[in-house]
Structures are given as C-alpha cells and as structure tokens.
Design a protein around this motif. Structure first.
Motif, PDB file in Angstrom:
ATOM      1  N   ILE A 169       0.846  -1.191   0.000  1.00  0.00           N
ATOM      2  CA  ILE A 169       0.000   0.000   0.000  1.00  0.00           C
ATOM      3  C   ILE A 169       0.881   1.241   0.000  1.00  0.00           C
ATOM      4  O   ILE A 169       1.767   1.389   0.845  1.00  0.00           O
ATOM      5  CB  ILE A 169      -0.931   0.010   1.230  1.00  0.00           C
ATOM      6  CG1 ILE A 169      -1.878  -1.201   1.182  1.00  0.00           C
ATOM      7  CG2 ILE A 169      -1.722   1.311   1.295  1.00  0.00           C
ATOM      8  CD1 ILE A 169      -2.713  -1.381   2.430  1.00  0.00           C
ATOM      9  N   ILE A 170       0.644   2.130  -0.960  1.00  0.00           N
ATOM     10  CA  ILE A 170       1.363   3.403  -1.042  1.00  0.00           C
ATOM     11  C   ILE A 170       0.355   4.528  -0.887  1.00  0.00           C
ATOM     12  O   ILE A 170      -0.672   4.548  -1.583  1.00  0.00           O
ATOM     13  CB  ILE A 170       2.110   3.541  -2.383  1.00  0.00           C
ATOM     14  CG1 ILE A 170       3.112   2.395  -2.557  1.00  0.00           C
ATOM     15  CG2 ILE A 170       2.831   4.880  -2.465  1.00  0.00           C
ATOM     16  CD1 ILE A 170       3.857   2.431  -3.878  1.00  0.00           C
ATOM     17  N   PHE A 183       2.566   1.044   5.773  1.00  0.00           N
ATOM     18  CA  PHE A 183       2.387   1.616   4.447  1.00  0.00           C
ATOM     19  C   PHE A 183       3.663   2.335   4.016  1.00  0.00           C
ATOM     20  O   PHE A 183       4.499   2.725   4.838  1.00  0.00           O
ATOM     21  CB  PHE A 183       1.251   2.644   4.418  1.00  0.00           C
ATOM     22  CG  PHE A 183      -0.032   2.197   5.049  1.00  0.00           C
ATOM     23  CD1 PHE A 183      -0.410   0.863   5.055  1.00  0.00           C
ATOM     24  CD2 PHE A 183      -0.877   3.123   5.643  1.00  0.00           C
ATOM     25  CE1 PHE A 183      -1.597   0.459   5.634  1.00  0.00           C
ATOM     26  CE2 PHE A 183      -2.066   2.726   6.218  1.00  0.00           C
ATOM     27  CZ  PHE A 183      -2.430   1.398   6.213  1.00  0.00           C
ATOM     28  N   LEU A 184       3.800   2.544   2.706  1.00  0.00           N
ATOM     29  CA  LEU A 184       4.775   3.489   2.175  1.00  0.00           C
ATOM     30  C   LEU A 184       4.052   4.820   2.024  1.00  0.00           C
ATOM     31  O   LEU A 184       3.124   4.937   1.220  1.00  0.00           O
ATOM     32  CB  LEU A 184       5.300   3.009   0.816  1.00  0.00           C
ATOM     33  CG  LEU A 184       6.132   1.727   0.812  1.00  0.00           C
ATOM     34  CD1 LEU A 184       6.480   1.341  -0.620  1.00  0.00           C
ATOM     35  CD2 LEU A 184       7.392   1.897   1.634  1.00  0.00           C
ATOM     36  N   GLN A 185       4.463   5.829   2.804  1.00  0.00           N
ATOM     37  CA  GLN A 185       3.762   7.107   2.817  1.00  0.00           C
ATOM     38  C   GLN A 185       4.609   8.188   2.165  1.00  0.00           C
ATOM     39  O   GLN A 185       5.777   8.377   2.506  1.00  0.00           O
ATOM     40  CB  GLN A 185       3.418   7.495   4.258  1.00  0.00           C
ATOM     41  CG  GLN A 185       2.430   6.531   4.917  1.00  0.00           C
ATOM     42  CD  GLN A 185       2.120   6.909   6.350  1.00  0.00           C
ATOM     43  OE1 GLN A 185       2.934   6.717   7.244  1.00  0.00           O
ATOM     44  NE2 GLN A 185       0.928   7.440   6.573  1.00  0.00           N
ATOM     45  N   VAL A 186       4.005   8.905   1.230  1.00  0.00           N
ATOM     46  CA  VAL A 186       4.685   9.969   0.495  1.00  0.00           C
ATOM     47  C   VAL A 186       4.061  11.302   0.873  1.00  0.00           C
ATOM     48  O   VAL A 186       2.830  11.476   0.790  1.00  0.00           O
ATOM     49  CB  VAL A 186       4.576   9.744  -1.028  1.00  0.00           C
ATOM     50  CG1 VAL A 186       5.248  10.881  -1.787  1.00  0.00           C
ATOM     51  CG2 VAL A 186       5.189   8.402  -1.415  1.00  0.00           C
ATOM     52  N   GLN A 187       4.915  12.255   1.292  1.00  0.00           N
ATOM     53  CA  GLN A 187       4.459  13.597   1.645  1.00  0.00           C
ATOM     54  C   GLN A 187       4.446  14.476   0.394  1.00  0.00           C
ATOM     55  O   GLN A 187       5.479  14.685  -0.241  1.00  0.00           O
ATOM     56  CB  GLN A 187       5.377  14.201   2.697  1.00  0.00           C
ATOM     57  CG  GLN A 187       5.149  15.673   2.962  1.00  0.00           C
ATOM     58  CD  GLN A 187       3.840  15.938   3.690  1.00  0.00           C
ATOM     59  OE1 GLN A 187       3.612  15.418   4.775  1.00  0.00           O
ATOM     60  NE2 GLN A 187       2.971  16.748   3.096  1.00  0.00           N
ATOM     61  N   ILE A 188       3.268  14.981   0.038  1.00  0.00           N
ATOM     62  CA  ILE A 188       3.153  15.884  -1.106  1.00  0.00           C
ATOM     63  C   ILE A 188       3.732  17.250  -0.734  1.00  0.00           C
ATOM     64  O   ILE A 188       3.467  17.760   0.360  1.00  0.00           O
ATOM     65  CB  ILE A 188       1.685  16.027  -1.537  1.00  0.00           C
ATOM     66  CG1 ILE A 188       1.112  14.664  -1.952  1.00  0.00           C
ATOM     67  CG2 ILE A 188       1.553  17.029  -2.689  1.00  0.00           C
ATOM     68  CD1 ILE A 188       1.843  13.999  -3.086  1.00  0.00           C
ATOM     69  N   PRO A 208       2.834  -1.169  -6.622  1.00  0.00           N
ATOM     70  CA  PRO A 208       1.777  -1.081  -5.616  1.00  0.00           C
ATOM     71  C   PRO A 208       0.625  -2.041  -5.911  1.00  0.00           C
ATOM     72  O   PRO A 208       0.362  -2.378  -7.066  1.00  0.00           O
ATOM     73  CB  PRO A 208       1.301   0.366  -5.746  1.00  0.00           C
ATOM     74  CG  PRO A 208       1.483   0.665  -7.206  1.00  0.00           C
ATOM     75  CD  PRO A 208       2.714  -0.111  -7.640  1.00  0.00           C
ATOM     76  N   ASP A 209      -0.031  -2.483  -4.854  1.00  0.00           N
ATOM     77  CA  ASP A 209      -1.314  -3.171  -4.989  1.00  0.00           C
ATOM     78  C   ASP A 209      -2.460  -2.186  -4.777  1.00  0.00           C
ATOM     79  O   ASP A 209      -3.496  -2.254  -5.443  1.00  0.00           O
ATOM     80  CB  ASP A 209      -1.434  -4.309  -3.969  1.00  0.00           C
ATOM     81  CG  ASP A 209      -0.406  -5.394  -4.202  1.00  0.00           C
ATOM     82  OD1 ASP A 209      -0.352  -5.913  -5.334  1.00  0.00           O
ATOM     83  OD2 ASP A 209       0.341  -5.728  -3.272  1.00  0.00           O
ATOM     84  N   VAL A 210      -2.272  -1.280  -3.795  1.00  0.00           N
ATOM     85  CA  VAL A 210      -3.291  -0.280  -3.468  1.00  0.00           C
ATOM     86  C   VAL A 210      -2.621   1.086  -3.403  1.00  0.00           C
ATOM     87  O   VAL A 210      -1.567   1.249  -2.781  1.00  0.00           O
ATOM     88  CB  VAL A 210      -3.968  -0.580  -2.108  1.00  0.00           C
ATOM     89  CG1 VAL A 210      -5.063   0.451  -1.831  1.00  0.00           C
ATOM     90  CG2 VAL A 210      -4.536  -1.992  -2.088  1.00  0.00           C
TER      91      VAL A 210
END
Length: 356
Positions: A169-170, A183-188, A208-210
């Motif tokens: 999950i990203i 999760f892999l979390q990306v900060q915008i 990614p799956d989700v």
C-alpha cells in the motif's frame, strides 16, 4: 517564557484530555477566548489576556517552524507532541484578524485506525466498504466535509486490508496526518515539485497493490487516478462533494469520461459523523456524562455502487431520462438511526432534515 510554555502545555493537555478535534485562540478587543471543538460543537472554555494570547501564539509558531515575525499573512505549520503517553500530530493555522492573529490547532491522535466493528454505525455499511477494498482494481471515493472522519475510515480500511491480504500500500498525502509503518507514505510538497500527479506516476513504478490518494482536487490528479485504476490497481481517494451523486458529477467535470467512470468507479461513499444518543441522558447529554463516554460519535455512510451508480454514470452521457434507481441516502440512514434509538433527533440537522 516558562510561564507561557506552561500555559500552552495546559491548553493542549485539556484539548487532548477532552478529545477535542480543534483548539481555537480567538483574539478580541481586550482579551482572547479559548474554544474547543467537541463532537463537532464549538465550546467556549475560558479567556486569557491579550498579551498572553500573543505570546502563546508566537510559542506555537516557533515550535511548528513558522515565521514568528510574520503576523500580516496567513501561515500554516505542523508538529508532533506527546501528551499523557499519546502521540498527537498538530496542524496549525494562523489568520490575521481585526485585533490580532487567530490560531487554530487541529489535533490528530496517532492511533492508526479504529476496530473494524466501530467503523460505521451500521454493520452492513462496514461489510460493504471492506468488500470494495478486496477488489483487485478500480476506484473507491470517499466524500464528506472536513472533520467527517474520512481519513480515519481510509486508514482503518487500509490497515485491515494490509493485515489480511498482505498488500503493498502506497499513500500520497498532503500532509501525512497519521504515520503507519505498514504503508509506504509519500508527503506531497507542491513547492518542491512533489505534486499528486508526479507522485502518482512515480508510485506506479513501485509495484503497488493499493494506491491511496489523499485528495482528488484537479483534472491531472483525477486523470492519473483513473488511469491507475484502468491499469490494474486499486485506488482509494477522497473528494469534496455534497453527496455521493455529486462526487460522480465532479469527476466528470474534471474531464473523466462516462466510459472510464463505468469501467473504473467501484463505489462512492458520502460520510458524516453523527453524535450517538446517550443511553443515560437521552437526546441532551450532560457535559460531565459526555466526558465519560468512550465512543461519542459514529460514522454514517451513504454508499452508491452497483446499478444505482451505473444509472448516475449513464445520465452523464445523456442517457439519464430514465428514473435513477434509489439508494440509501444519508437522510434515510440517519432517520433509521433515530428510529432505532441510536441517534438524537437533532442528527437530521447534518443533512437539513430532508429526504434527499
């Protein structure tokens, strides 16, 4: 400065203890009023002197990395605190007013998610929402006003999905409100060029799956989210819309064709947080009793999917002369909750009391 730090800590401690969602410092001519948003209601809890309020706001701005010398322009910032053994993420917003700066602090406890049984007032809504998360591909949208619990719903569904299905999950968020090591979390960061559109493109190359997109807010984000769903990914996101049908129309306004919507859109959920009826006090719960309740509000989800959703999509292409198939609207669900004794009668005020 120690005194100001103590005042600031005391304000935060009270907000966390009372499980407030927001803390307000509102300047007036001769003083400043302190308010807490509790279960959606804004409540006055005290006043402090004008000088103390100014110094408390400067203290919070300093801790959040904001410009303490700038008082003429709105600013925003973020920080983390540990209060009573609990990590709380704070989002700060200042706004220049007639008298001085106003400060609002959004409190986001870092509990990852709710138990699945507490996700919705009605268990059938929870089961249906989770069934969408088990699909291999498609687009699931959550709508609702600020503070309606969309982020908590998303994290709960994603957390259970990862635990039971071991999916990659990203998440793409602005800002990251709840940290989760699963999760892999990306900060915008729009200023640094890390936009939703650019991050989505990069995330697609990360197996990614989700994909969780914090918000679909423009044509580019909508187009890439739909394209991601078309290429075999499950995409979940939020959007600002009045209700579930309005979210479909808004996607179309962003340039998504009815054909792509029919192929990708699995479901739309319009969510509201409603106050639960007190089993002891009835419709008007005493504040002292309210503090003792562990669960004071629950989410109600209007779900648009299946043939009812298909009818709405068909109407976008001019094939909507036929009558749209009915679905359980927010108003009908809240009326059901009132009839069953779960909700006070004033809960209908959230949807204007109408049968929309």
């Amino acid at each position: 400065m120690d005194d100001i730090e103590q005042v600031a800590n005391r304000l935060l401690a009270e907000a966390v203890q009372r499980r407030a969602s927001d803390l307000h410092l509102v300047p007036r001519r001769h003083d400043a009023i302190i308010r807490l948003r509790l279960d959606g209601m804004l409540i006055d809890v005290g006043t402090i002197s004008k000088e103390t309020a100014e110094r408390v706001i400067v203290h919070f701005k300093f801790l959040a990395g904001m410009d303490i010398g700038e008082r003429r322009r709105p600013q925003s910032g973020a920080m983390e605190v540990n209060e009573s053994g609990e990590t709380v993420y704070l989002r700060l917003s200042t706004l220049p007013t007639l008298y001085d700066e106003s400060l609002v602090i959004r409190l986001l406890p870092q509990r990852f998610s709710l138990p699945l049984r507490e996700l919705s007032l009605f268990s059938h809504s929870t089961a249906r929402l989770f069934s969408f998360m088990q699909q291999p591909q498609g687009l699931v949208l959550l709508t609702g006003p600020t503070g309606s619990g969309k982020t908590t719903t998303l994290y709960t569904l994603l957390d259970v999905c990862q635990a039971e299905r071991q999916r990659n999950i990203i998440t793409l968020e602005d800002p990251i409100e709840k940290r989760n090591d699963r999760f892999l979390q990306v900060q915008i960061n729009e200023k640094a060029g890390i936009t939703y559109a650019a991050s989505l493109k990069a995330a697609l190359r990360h197996d990614p799956d989700v994909l969780m997109v914090g918000e679909i807010r423009d044509h580019d984000t909508a187009a890439i989210a739909v394209r991601s769903a078309l290429t075999g990914h499950l995409v979940v996101s939020t959007m600002h819309a009045a209700d579930a049908v309005g979210a479909v129309y808004r996607l179309h306004e962003f340039g998504v064709s009815p054909g792509d919507l029919a192929e990708t859109l699995l479901a739309v959920s319009a969510q509201r947080l409603v106050e639960l009826r007190c089993p002891l006090c009835g419709d008007n719960c005493h504040p002292a009793c309210r503090r003792l309740q562990r669960r004071r509000r629950a989410a109600v989800h209007e779900l648009l999917y299946g043939s009812a959703l298909f009818d709405v999509i068909r109407s976008l292409s001019g094939e909507g002369e036929q009558r749209l198939r009915p679905h359980l609207t927010l108003a009908r669900l809240i009326r059901k909750g009132i009839a069953l004794g779960y909700l006070p009668t004033r809960a209908l005020e959230l949807v204007g009391g109408g049968e929309r």
